[in-house]
Design a protein around this motif. Structure first.
Motif, PDB file in Angstrom:
ATOM      1  N   ARG B 175     -41.379 -49.826  21.277  1.00 52.25           N
ATOM      2  CA  ARG B 175     -40.100 -49.593  20.612  1.00 52.25           C
ATOM      3  C   ARG B 175     -39.047 -49.112  21.590  1.00 52.25           C
ATOM      4  NH1 ARG B 175     -40.834 -48.478  15.096  1.00 52.25           N
ATOM      5  NH2 ARG B 175     -41.352 -50.546  14.345  1.00 52.25           N
ATOM      6  N   GLN B 188     -32.701 -44.452  29.012  1.00 47.22           N
ATOM      7  CA  GLN B 188     -33.549 -44.823  27.893  1.00 47.22           C
ATOM      8  C   GLN B 188     -33.225 -46.249  27.463  1.00 47.22           C
ATOM      9  OE1 GLN B 188     -33.437 -41.785  24.847  1.00 47.22           O
ATOM     10  NE2 GLN B 188     -35.162 -42.735  23.798  1.00 47.22           N
ATOM     11  N   PHE B 189     -34.246 -47.070  27.340  1.00 41.99           N
ATOM     12  CA  PHE B 189     -34.040 -48.443  26.892  1.00 41.99           C
ATOM     13  C   PHE B 189     -34.413 -48.527  25.417  1.00 41.99           C
ATOM     14  CE2 PHE B 189     -35.386 -49.063  31.471  1.00 41.99           C
ATOM     15  CZ  PHE B 189     -34.084 -49.136  31.947  1.00 41.99           C
ATOM     16  N   SER B 190     -33.427 -48.758  24.570  1.00 38.19           N
ATOM     17  CA  SER B 190     -33.551 -48.755  23.122  1.00 38.19           C
ATOM     18  C   SER B 190     -33.974 -47.369  22.624  1.00 38.19           C
ATOM     19  CB  SER B 190     -34.486 -49.861  22.625  1.00 38.19           C
ATOM     20  OG  SER B 190     -34.229 -50.085  21.241  1.00 38.19           O
ATOM     21  N   SER B 191     -34.335 -47.276  21.362  1.00 37.70           N
ATOM     22  CA  SER B 191     -34.768 -45.986  20.795  1.00 37.70           C
ATOM     23  C   SER B 191     -35.760 -46.294  19.685  1.00 37.70           C
ATOM     24  CB  SER B 191     -33.555 -45.181  20.299  1.00 37.70           C
ATOM     25  OG  SER B 191     -32.797 -45.926  19.368  1.00 37.70           O
ATOM     26  N   ASN B 192     -36.086 -45.287  18.908  1.00 36.81           N
ATOM     27  CA  ASN B 192     -37.136 -45.502  17.905  1.00 36.81           C
ATOM     28  C   ASN B 192     -36.601 -46.271  16.693  1.00 36.81           C
ATOM     29  OD1 ASN B 192     -39.385 -45.464  16.363  1.00 36.81           O
ATOM     30  ND2 ASN B 192     -39.674 -43.249  16.364  1.00 36.81           N
ATOM     31  N   VAL B 193     -36.135 -47.475  16.951  1.00 34.61           N
ATOM     32  CA  VAL B 193     -35.595 -48.322  15.886  1.00 34.61           C
ATOM     33  C   VAL B 193     -36.276 -49.687  15.934  1.00 34.61           C
ATOM     34  CG1 VAL B 193     -33.347 -47.213  15.711  1.00 34.61           C
ATOM     35  CG2 VAL B 193     -33.679 -49.036  17.374  1.00 34.61           C
ATOM     36  N   ASN B 196     -32.310 -54.050  17.539  1.00 34.46           N
ATOM     37  CA  ASN B 196     -31.259 -53.512  18.384  1.00 34.46           C
ATOM     38  C   ASN B 196     -30.509 -54.639  19.065  1.00 34.46           C
ATOM     39  OD1 ASN B 196     -29.725 -51.895  20.041  1.00 34.46           O
ATOM     40  ND2 ASN B 196     -31.401 -51.301  21.392  1.00 34.46           N
ATOM     41  N   THR B 198     -27.598 -53.765  20.836  1.00 33.28           N
ATOM     42  CA  THR B 198     -26.630 -52.928  21.547  1.00 33.28           C
ATOM     43  C   THR B 198     -26.747 -53.177  23.043  1.00 33.28           C
ATOM     44  OG1 THR B 198     -27.007 -51.276  19.815  1.00 33.28           O
ATOM     45  CG2 THR B 198     -25.855 -50.536  21.811  1.00 33.28           C
ATOM     46  N   ASP B 201     -30.817 -56.596  26.458  1.00 33.41           N
ATOM     47  CA  ASP B 201     -32.174 -56.174  26.136  1.00 33.41           C
ATOM     48  C   ASP B 201     -32.939 -55.821  27.415  1.00 33.41           C
ATOM     49  OD1 ASP B 201     -34.634 -55.691  25.071  1.00 33.41           O
ATOM     50  OD2 ASP B 201     -35.125 -57.798  24.743  1.00 33.41           O
TER      51      ASP B 201
END
Lengths: 476, 476
Positions: B175, B188-193, B196, B198, B201
Motif C-alpha cells: 500500500r 513516502q510513496f503513497s499512503s494507507n489508501v 491514488n 496523486t 506512481d
C-alpha cells in the motif's frame, strides 16, 4: 537540469502545418480557427480553455512517431486527446502546439482466449472494450462512471470506478503497453505476461501519468471469466457513522464485495426530488449499497446472507435485496444520478476526489460539511465507501457572487486536502492532477517528492514537449 | 548526463569509519577483514563476491538518512542487505563502500484491523509477517519459495511465488512505502489508501528496483481475510502438451486457482530417487499440481469438482485429491524439493526464470531442453504454469570442464532469452537482473529502453551511489 528550460516553445508556422499534413493527410489536419471549440478543453472547461495551433487525427503508431520526432526537433508541445472526458483539465493545449487525437486508432487488434487478454488501440471506447470481452464470454471489470471514455484515457489516468473494491483499478488490468516516447521512439513496456522483473517497472509508472511521459499506441488488457450471478443489497442505517462502520465488517468476510457505495439521505432526496428515481428504502440517514458477483448461485446466496445478517446485527434498519436485473438497475440508477441531481440544485459545481483510509470516511464527511458551511458553500460528499475515495461536491447557490465562489471553493479545497493529508489520505483517488489541481500538489506531497516528479518527467521528456504544464510545472 | 560520471568512488578512510561509528554505534560497525565473508555475496556467489569496506547494522530511518547524506556528499557507494537470499547477485558490494544491513529494523509497527493493513520495518522476515497476520485471523498471501527472506527484500525485488495465480505478486500487497532517497531525504510513496492518482506512481516504480533507487525503511502491506478451506489436486497427463493445455481451461473457470505448478516425470523421479519424497501419482509424463482456497467448504468442493471433471475430460489419466493437511503437505513437499534433488544429481547449477505467455509453456520447455542438449547441458524447466514463469535449471555433469560449463551456460542463456523474447516473454519473472544478468538485459529490452532505465536511475541517483552496477551499468 531545470535551469536550461526549453520555454518558450516554437510558435507553429505554415511550414509546420504543411509538414504535418504531408506525414498524415490534409483531411485529418485542422489549424487555427478550423479547430472545433470543444477541443480547447476536456470535460472541465473550468480547468482551462486553450486553443491548439494544429489538431490532427492519427491512424497508427508510425504517424505518432513521425509527429513526435518532428515536434521534438522543432520544440513544439504535443497534447494527446482521447474522448475528452477527463475531469482534471489534463487534455488541453496550455501552451498551444499540436493536439493529437487518437480517436481514429480505435480497433481491437486481437483477443487471445488462451491467455485471456485483449490488445486494443487507445481510441477504442471503454464500452466497446467491455462489449468485445463479453462477446467472448469474458469480462473487463474496470467500470469508471464515464462510459464514453477511451480505453487509452482510462489507462493513462488509471481510471477507477465502483467495481474497484473487488477487481482493482485499470492499472490491475494492463498487461502491456506500446508507446511512443517524446523523441518519437516506439517502445514496449512489458509484454503479454503475468509477471515481470526485467528492468524497472516503467509500465506502472506510465499508467496514471496523464499523458506527460509518452503516448499510448497499443494496450494489452487482462480479461477475466465473466461472473454469472450478481445481486445488490441496500442497507439503510440510522446515521453515517454506523453506516461507515459496516464497511470494514463487509471487507473482512470471505466473499469480497464488488462495490460498496454510500449515500446520505439528503443526496437521495435530491435525486428523488429532481429526477424521480426512487431508492427502495425510505428510512435511515445514510445508506450503503453493496454489490456481490459470484460464479455460482450458491456462492452468491451465501455471500448475501452473511452480509445481510451482519448488517442487521450491526444496526441496519433493514436490508433490501435487489435480485432481478430491473431492481438492480433501479438501485444503481439512483447512485448514478447524483451528479445530475446536484446540478439541478446548483448553478455551478467544484469537486475534489480525495482518498482517505476507509476507517476515516465518516469523520472526513462530517469535517467536509463543516468546512463548506464556514464559506457558505454546500458540500455533498458521497461515493466509494469500499475504497475510501470520496467525491466531494461543492455546490454554488444562485445568490453567491463570483468572488465568493472562487475564494470559497479555493479555501474549501485547501482545507479538504489538509484533512485528507492529516488522515493519511491522498489528494486524488481517480481524477488526477491535470491542470486543475496543480497548485495543490506541491504542498501536499512536499518539495522533495515534487522534485522527484520533475526528475522523472525529465527522464522521459527533457524538452518538456509532451503535455507540458500538467501534473507538475517547472516555473519558479 | 552520462558523460560526467562519478566513478571512481571515494576509497573509504579511517575518518569515514569513525564518522559512521559516531552516527550509529561502534558495536554495529565492522570494517575490512572484520566483515564476515557471507556478506560478500547473496545466495548466488556465482554472480559476484565483493568485500564491502564497511558493514553497518542500522536501527532506524534516521540512521539510514544520516548515512546516505554522508555517502552522497563523500561519493561512497551504498548497498542495502536484507536476509541475503536474493538469486541475482543484487546485494553485493561490486564497488566496495558501505554494506547497510536493515536486519535489525525488524519490528512490526502496527496492524490496522479496520483497514486490514500491517506496517512493518524492512528487516522483518516474510515468515514473521505471515505469522503476525495469521495471529489476527488475517492473511498475507505472497509466498515466494524462500521463506527466510526479509519483507524489504521481497518488496524491492517484487517477489512472486506460487500463490501469485490467485492473489498476485508482492507488488499487489504494498500500500505504501517510506524510503530514504540517495541524498538522505526521507519520503513516502503513497499512503494507507486503496487507490491514488496523486502525481506519478513512484511506489510501483520502486517496487522491483533491486535497491538501486532508494532504501526502504517502512512498508505498509495489504492483508486479506484468511481463506478457511484449501485442497490440492494432482493431475497426471500423458504428455507435457496436454498438461499445459489444461492451464487456460482452469483459468477460465469461475473459481481462480491459488497455484498451478507443473512437473515433468523426470523431475519427480529425481526427487523420489534422491530425497524419497513420493508423489501419490505414478503415471503420466507430466503432472499439474493445482491448489484451491475458498471461504466455504461448498465453494471449495464446487471448484475442485469442476476442475477435476474438466481435467478428466481433457485427458488427465487420473485426479488425485489431497484433502487433509498431511496429504497436502506431502504433495507440495515434492514440488519444494526439486532444487535440492537437482543439486544431488549435479555438481553445479545455473538457472534462468523467464516468463512467457502461458499458452507457450510447453513449446518453451521442449525448445529449452533441445538447446541444453546442443551444449551437453541437462536442462530441467519446471515451475509456475499458472503464470508462465519457468524456472529453467541447467545442471553440470561431473565430467564437464570449467570452460565447457561456462561457455555452454552462456550460450544456453543467450538462446533461452532469445526464445522467450520471440514468444513475447520477458527475461525474468521473479529473480530480477542484479549483477548476474546484466549482459543479457540490454539486448533483450533494446537500446532505447535501456537508455530510459538509465535516465530513471539518474532521476533518483545522479551520483550513482546506491547499489551501483546492478540492473543497468553506465560503462561504455
Amino acid at each position: 537540469m531545470v535551469s536550461d528550460m526549453p520555454f518558450p516553445y516554437k510558435k507553429m508556422t505554415e511550414e509546420d502545418f504543411a509538414y504535418l499534413r504531408s506525414v498524415t493527410a490534409p483531411e485529418r489536419v485542422w489549424v487555427g480557427d478550423e479547430i472545433a471549440r470543444e477541443y480547447y478543453h476536456d470535460e472541465m472547461p473550468e480547468y482551462g480553455v486553450f486553443p491548439p495551433e494544429l489538431y490532427v487525427e492519427v491512424l497508427d503508431k508510425q504517424e505518432v512517431s513521425t509527429i513526435m520526432k518532428y515536434a521534438w526537433e522543432q520544440n513544439i508541445p504535443v497534447v494527446v486527446r482521447g474522448a475528452g472526458t477527463g475531469l482534471a483539465g489534463g487534455a488541453n493545449c496550455k501552451y498551444g502546439g499540436i493536439l493529437l487525437s487518437v480517436m481514429k486508432m480505435n480497433k481491437m487488434i486481437s483477443l487471445d482466449k488462451a491467455n485471456m487478454t485483449m490488445t486494443v488501440q487507445p481510441g477504442m471506447l471503454l464500452t466497446e472494450v467491455a462489449a468485445a470481452a463479453a462477446a467472448e464470454g469474458l469480462f473487463y471489470p474496470p467500470d469508471p462512471g464515464e462510459k464514453t471514455a477511451s480505453i487509452g484515457g482510462n489507462v493513462i489516468t488509471n481510471a477507477g470506478g465502483m467495481r474497484a473494491v473487488r477487481y482493482g483499478l485499470t492499472r490491475d488490468f494492463v498487461r502491456c503497453i506500446e508507446a511512443v516516447l517524446p523523441d518519437g521512439e516506439i517502445v514496449q513496456f512489458s509484454s503479454n505476461v503475468v509477471k515481470n522483473t526485467t528492468g524497472y517497472d516503467v509500465k506502472d509508472l506510465v499508467i496514471g501519468s496523464e499523458g506527460t511521459l509518452c503516448i499510448l499506441t497499443e494496450v494489452t488488457l487482462k480479461l477475466m471469466p465473466a461472473p454469472k450471478f450478481t445481486r445488490t443489497l441496500v442497507m439503510p442505517f440510522e446515521n453515517l457513522e454506523s453506516c461507515i462502520d459496516m464497511v470494514p465488517r463487509l471487507l473482512q468476510m470471505a466473499a469480497v464485495p464488488t462495490a460498496i457505495e454510500f449515500l446520505e439521505r439528503e443526496l437521495i432526496d435530491i435525486v428523488e426530488r429532481n429526477l424521480h428515481k426512487l431508492l427502495p428504502v425510505k428510512e435511515g440517514d445514510a445508506v450503503l449499497i453493496v454489490m456481490y458477483d459470484a460464479g455460482s448461485e450458491q456462492e452468491l446466496l451465501s455471500a448475501c446472507t452473511e452480509a445481510s445478517d451482519a448488517a442487521l446485527e450491526a444496526g441496519a434498519i433493514d436490508v433490501y435485496i435487489a435480485d432481478t436485473p430491473e431492481r438492480i438497475a433501479s438501485v444503481w440508477s439512483v447512485r448514478s444520478a447524483i451528479l445530475e441531481g446536484m446540478k439541478a440544485e446548483s448553478v455551478a459545481q467544484e469537486e475534489c476526489d480525495v482518498v482517505v483510509p476507509r476507517a476515516k470516511i465518516a469523520e472526513y464527511v462530517r469535517l467536509a460539511k463543516g468546512i463548506g458551511a464556514k464559506y457558505g458553500i454546500r458540500v455533498e460528499p458521497c461515493g466509494h465507501a469500499g475504497d475510501g475515495n470520496i467525491h466531494t461536491e461543492m455546490l454554488r447557490d444562485a445568490s453567491m457572487s463570483d468572488e465568493d465562489w472562487i475564494k470559497g471553493t479555493r479555501a474549501c479545497l485547501t482545507e479538504l486536502y489538509g484533512v485528507s493529508k492529516r488522515f493519511g489520505g491522498q489528494l486524488s483517488g481517480e481524477h488526477g492532477i491535470g491542470n486543475g489541481r496543480l497548485e495543490y500538489l506541491k504542498p501536499f506531497v512536499g518539495d522533495r517528492m515534487y522534485k522527484l516528479y520533475q526528475s522523472i518527467k525529465l527522464a522521459f521528456d527533457e524538452k518538456l514537449i509532451l503535455n507540458p504544464g500538467k501534473i507538475i510545472t517547472f516555473e519558479e
